[in-house]
Scaffold this active site. Structure first.
Site, short mmCIF file in Angstrom:
data_model
loop_
_atom_site.label_atom_id
_atom_site.label_comp_id
_atom_site.label_asym_id
_atom_site.label_seq_id
_atom_site.Cartn_x
_atom_site.Cartn_y
_atom_site.Cartn_z
CB SER A 35 -0.86 -0.01 1.28
OG SER A 35 -1.35 1.28 1.58
CE1 TYR A 86 -4.35 -2.33 5.01
CE2 TYR A 86 -3.44 -0.19 4.42
CZ TYR A 86 -3.99 -1.40 4.05
OH TYR A 86 -4.16 -1.69 2.71
P1 NAI Z 1 -11.12 -6.55 0.18
O1 NAI Z 1 -11.52 -6.53 1.60
O2 NAI Z 1 -12.16 -6.47 -0.87
O3 NAI Z 1 -10.20 -7.82 -0.15
C1 NAI Z 1 -9.34 -8.42 0.76
C2 NAI Z 1 -9.45 -9.90 0.54
O4 NAI Z 1 -8.57 -10.58 1.45
C3 NAI Z 1 -10.87 -10.39 0.81
O5 NAI Z 1 -11.25 -11.27 -0.20
C4 NAI Z 1 -10.73 -11.08 2.15
O6 NAI Z 1 -11.69 -12.08 2.35
C5 NAI Z 1 -9.32 -11.63 2.02
N1 NAI Z 1 -8.78 -12.05 3.30
C6 NAI Z 1 -8.72 -11.36 4.46
N2 NAI Z 1 -8.25 -12.13 5.44
C7 NAI Z 1 -7.97 -13.35 4.88
C8 NAI Z 1 -7.47 -14.57 5.37
N3 NAI Z 1 -7.15 -14.72 6.67
N4 NAI Z 1 -7.30 -15.60 4.52
C9 NAI Z 1 -7.63 -15.48 3.21
N5 NAI Z 1 -8.15 -14.35 2.69
C10 NAI Z 1 -8.31 -13.30 3.52
O7 NAI Z 1 -10.08 -5.36 0.02
P2 NAI Z 1 -9.16 -4.94 -1.18
O8 NAI Z 1 -9.19 -3.47 -1.20
O9 NAI Z 1 -9.46 -5.69 -2.40
O10 NAI Z 1 -7.71 -5.36 -0.63
C11 NAI Z 1 -6.84 -6.25 -1.29
C12 NAI Z 1 -5.42 -5.96 -0.86
O11 NAI Z 1 -5.05 -4.67 -1.36
C13 NAI Z 1 -5.22 -5.91 0.65
O12 NAI Z 1 -3.96 -6.46 0.96
C14 NAI Z 1 -5.23 -4.42 0.93
O13 NAI Z 1 -4.53 -4.12 2.10
C15 NAI Z 1 -4.54 -3.90 -0.31
N6 NAI Z 1 -4.77 -2.51 -0.63
C16 NAI Z 1 -6.02 -2.03 -0.89
C17 NAI Z 1 -6.18 -0.70 -1.22
C18 NAI Z 1 -7.52 -0.11 -1.49
O14 NAI Z 1 -7.63 1.11 -1.48
N7 NAI Z 1 -8.53 -0.89 -1.75
C19 NAI Z 1 -5.04 0.22 -1.31
C20 NAI Z 1 -3.77 -0.39 -1.03
C21 NAI Z 1 -3.66 -1.70 -0.72
#
Ligand code: NAI
Length: 259
Positions: free
Chosen positions: A153, A166
């Site tokens: 991030s 985070y």
């Molecule tokens: P999201 O919440 O839609 O996706 C995160 C995914 O990780 C979900 O499918 C969730 O079920 C899964 N997850 C969480 N804990 C888990 C576990 N213990 N085992 C397996 N799966 C697990 O959020 P998003 O935004 O798609 O995030 C994806 C990645 O991108 C994350 O690492 C987040 O930190 C990163 N990110 C997101 C940004 C944003 O603005 N959306 C910006 C920068 C980084």
């Protein structure tokens, strides 16, 4: 300098490659899985919500792609081992890992609890490390190298208000990226991190729908929130022939939000 008529452009084609995306049930992970499949890879879509994985598998197959839906909880090392075994049995040996699963427990620093702290580190840092270790072991055993893309991030390098723990977890992912890149350079494994700015997903949609979130958007140079498609190009760069000389790099992809 060679003759330009002999130049062959590198390709984004991933035909014949096997990719695994963690946390593919929503948001960025879901999008990454679709793009990798569209580029020709056979994709293991992994996560905890199995009904959503089945829907995504059907969607990928409707596009003409190949996918396996595999259960995974990255906080559980037995689940990581089982997921790797199931993926490779279904699709073949792994070439590409997208270490995407991540989460945030919202709390100001004064209110962070030990449980919230541990949950974030268990998922974002410990989970990402043991996934990379499992993928790296498999790639090294075959000796054919591979690609690992860690989803960090802009918070890895920039203070994001209200997101202290985070940001700490993502800074750890950034250092893990550089360290693994060096450790595994001679094994042909490229390890890089993407550092996205704010992209609207389930992780943050409530916040950006709020007055505070709308105000935050207005502080960015282009006054707009990212959409999932905004990361497609960087993803393909890092996993394809185009990225063969890139390892240990952290790619800020944020429309200037962190400037
Ligand atoms: P999201 O919440 O839609 O996706 C995160 C995914 O990780 C979900 O499918 C969730 O079920 C899964 N997850 C969480 N804990 C888990 C576990 N213990 N085992 C397996 N799966 C697990 O959020 P998003 O935004 O798609 O995030 C994806 C990645 O991108 C994350 O690492 C987040 O930190 C990163 N990110 C997101 C940004 C944003 O603005 N959306 C910006 C920068 C980084």
């Amino acid at each position: 300098m060679g003759d330009v008529t002999e130049i062959t452009l590198p390709s984004y084609d991933l035909t014949g490659k096997v990719a695994l995306v963690t946390g593919a049930t929503s948001g960025l992970g879901r999008r990454f899985a679709l793009i990798l499949a569209k580029a020709g890879a056979r994709v293991a879509i992994t996560g905890r919500r199995l009904e959503r994985l089945t829907e995504l598998k059907n969607e990928i197959e409707a596009l003409g792609g190949t996918a396996a839906a595999v259960a995974l909880d990255v906080t559980d090392t037995a689940s990581i081992a089982a997921c790797m075994a199931e993926t490779e049995a279904a699709l073949g040996p792994l070439d590409i890992l997208i270490n995407n699963a991540g989460m945030n427990v919202q709390a100001l620093p004064a209110d962070v609890t030990p449980d919230g702290f541990d949950t974030m580190f268990d998922t974002n840092v410990r989970g990402a490390f043991f996934m990379a270790q499992a993928a790296g072991r498999s790639m090294m055993a075959r000796g054919t190298g591979g690609r690992i893309v860690n989803i960090a991030s802009i918070g890895a390098r920039t203070v994001l208000p209200g997101l202290t723990i985070y940001c700490m977890t993502k800074a750890a992912v950034a250092m893990m990226t550089k360290s693994l890149a060096k450790e595994w350079a001679r094994k042909g494994i490229n390890v890089n991190a993407m550092c996205p700015g704010f992209i609207e997903t389930e992780l943050n949609s409530d916040w950006f729908a709020s007055e505070g979130g709308q105000k935050q958007i207005k502080t960015w140079p282009r006054r707009r929130l990212g959409v999932e498609e905004d990361l497609d190009g960087t993803l393909l760069l890092l996993v394809s022939d185009h990225g063969r000389f890139i390892t240990g790099s952290l790619f800020t992809v944020d429309d200037g939000q962190s400037l």
